[in-house]
Design an enzyme around this catalytic site. Structure first.
Site, mmCIF file in Angstrom:
data_model
loop_
_atom_site.group_PDB
_atom_site.id
_atom_site.type_symbol
_atom_site.label_atom_id
_atom_site.label_comp_id
_atom_site.label_asym_id
_atom_site.label_seq_id
_atom_site.Cartn_x
_atom_site.Cartn_y
_atom_site.Cartn_z
ATOM 1 N N LYS A 1 -15.448 3.404 6.574
ATOM 2 C CA LYS A 1 -14.219 3.524 7.360
ATOM 3 C C LYS A 1 -14.381 4.670 8.352
ATOM 4 O O LYS A 1 -15.326 5.468 8.247
ATOM 5 C CB LYS A 1 -13.038 3.775 6.424
ATOM 6 C CG LYS A 1 -12.736 2.583 5.520
ATOM 7 C CD LYS A 1 -11.338 2.652 4.974
ATOM 8 C CE LYS A 1 -10.744 1.257 4.947
ATOM 9 N NZ LYS A 1 -9.306 1.283 4.777
ATOM 10 N N GLU B 1 -14.167 4.927 0.656
ATOM 11 C CA GLU B 1 -14.980 3.938 1.370
ATOM 12 C C GLU B 1 -15.620 4.590 2.600
ATOM 13 O O GLU B 1 -14.939 4.933 3.560
ATOM 14 C CB GLU B 1 -14.104 2.742 1.778
ATOM 15 C CG GLU B 1 -13.494 2.016 0.590
ATOM 16 C CD GLU B 1 -12.484 0.953 0.979
ATOM 17 O OE1 GLU B 1 -12.874 -0.013 1.661
ATOM 18 O OE2 GLU B 1 -11.300 1.095 0.605
ATOM 19 N N GLU C 1 0.851 -1.192 0.000
ATOM 20 C CA GLU C 1 0.000 0.000 0.000
ATOM 21 C C GLU C 1 0.884 1.238 0.000
ATOM 22 O O GLU C 1 1.877 1.304 0.718
ATOM 23 C CB GLU C 1 -0.894 0.088 1.250
ATOM 24 C CG GLU C 1 -1.918 -1.003 1.412
ATOM 25 C CD GLU C 1 -2.652 -0.915 2.752
ATOM 26 O OE1 GLU C 1 -2.747 0.201 3.324
ATOM 27 O OE2 GLU C 1 -3.111 -1.968 3.230
ATOM 28 N N GLU D 1 -9.439 8.505 6.548
ATOM 29 C CA GLU D 1 -9.622 7.099 6.190
ATOM 30 C C GLU D 1 -10.675 6.896 5.098
ATOM 31 O O GLU D 1 -10.647 5.900 4.379
ATOM 32 C CB GLU D 1 -9.993 6.271 7.428
ATOM 33 C CG GLU D 1 -8.845 6.044 8.387
ATOM 34 C CD GLU D 1 -7.681 5.310 7.743
ATOM 35 O OE1 GLU D 1 -7.928 4.250 7.146
ATOM 36 O OE2 GLU D 1 -6.544 5.802 7.822
#
Length: 324
Positions: free
Chosen positions: A300, A297, A246, A305
């Site tokens: 999260k 997303e 990542e 985040e």
């Protein structure tokens, strides 16, 4: 400089596909987006059947994760590993390109760390029996495994991480598998903006910022990766490469530190840098890896985040990185 990255230039960089949202596109549409933008590698955090079914026949190489709470189960014996493999990998071997199986995500140090090496060995036994040498078994670590990281030559594992990391590295070395690591220059920059220059974090600096013995560093990513290489070498291991599982930059959630422009600059420069360069410590190394993440997303935690995605859930780019 052209503002977008060509497909061929980005061929060693994939994108992580997380499903922590309640407004995300269907796996069919998501996989279609990978294909539309020429993204040839995907990282999954667990073996989602709906995604794996959709990947059949696509030639997208996928790295499949094992949930952290499943790692002790796989370490409990060969039978448990056989069962997990039969359910989650075997059905897809004929028509999906599987590049890696990752045993846990950021669980060193911690309560599950001791189970990683035995779980990896049980999976390796299956791959050996089936002659599946192209699938590499590994684990994913965060930079938190390091007790020292500055300067890079001082990189060393923390006391809590060194025991499990030694077992993990011995396994990886024996099987010529890479270690996967999540490397985010954003986090040290955002925590110490007075001490870390933005151009050092974004690959936009033109001259060295850090001198470490005979090695010069003009970007933070190289310094972080070389600190990890130094820690690995201090364990007596020299033949384990690092895949960047990542990296990325959030586009919102922390004021002026997180804008679409900064995120786009980081990710474009990350791809260009690792496509054309090793690190000062390992200049010949071929760096491969994954951008985090495909989509924003919304399930999260609030803040940065929720804003790592290259794309909105409606599949519109947050900023341009890949050419359609």
């Amino acid at each position: 400089m052209h503002s977008q990255i060509s497909i061929t230039e980005a061929s060693d960089i994939g994108v992580c596909y997380g499903l922590n949202g309640n407004d995300l596109p269907s796996p069919t549409d998501a996989v279609g987006l990978y294909l539309k933008y020429g993204i040839t590698k995907m990282r999954l955090f667990e073996p989602y059947p709906s995604v794996l079914q959709t990947l059949r026949g696509t030639q997208i190489a996928v790295s499949i994760g094992i949930r952290n709470d499943h790692v002790p189960i796989l370490a409990s014996g060969q039978e448990a590993a056989n069962s997990w493999f039969a359910n989650n990998i075997a059905p897809y071997l004929n028509d999906i390109v599987i590049s890696h199986i990752t045993v846990g995500n950021e669980i060193v140090p911690g309560e599950f760390a001791q189970y990683i090496a035995p779980a990896m060995q049980s999976l390796q036994n299956i791959l050996n029996a089936r002659n599946l040498a192209n699938i590499k078994v590994t684990t994913v670590v965060a930079m938190a495994v390091l007790g020292a990281s500055y300067p890079p030559s001082s990189g060393a594992f923390s006391a809590a991480a060194s025991g499990p990391m030694r077992d993990i590295l011995q396994f990886l070395s024996a099987h010529r598998s890479p270690l996967m690591a999540n490397i985010y220059p954003y986090f040290p920059y955002a925590s110490e903006p007075a001490n870390i220059r933005l151009d050092y974090a974004l690959f936009t600096g033109s001259s060295p910022i850090l001198q470490d013995g005979g090695l010069s560093y003009s970007n933070l990513f190289d310094a972080m990766l070389d600190a990890l290489y130094s820690a690995i070498e201090k364990e007596g291991v020299t033949n384990v490469d690092v895949v960047v599982s990542e990296s990325g930059w959030p586009s919102a959630g922390n004021g002026e530190f997180t804008t679409p422009q900064l995120a786009g600059t980081y990710n474009k420069n990350f791809i260009a840098h690792v496509t054309n360069n090793g690190t000062p410590k390992r200049p010949q190394a071929r760096i491969t890896g994954f951008i985090f993440a495909m989509f924003n997303e919304n399930l999260k935690p609030a803040g940065v985040e929720q804003h790592w995605g290259l794309f909105e859930p409606n599949m519109q780019p947050v900023y341009s990185v890949f050419d359609p």
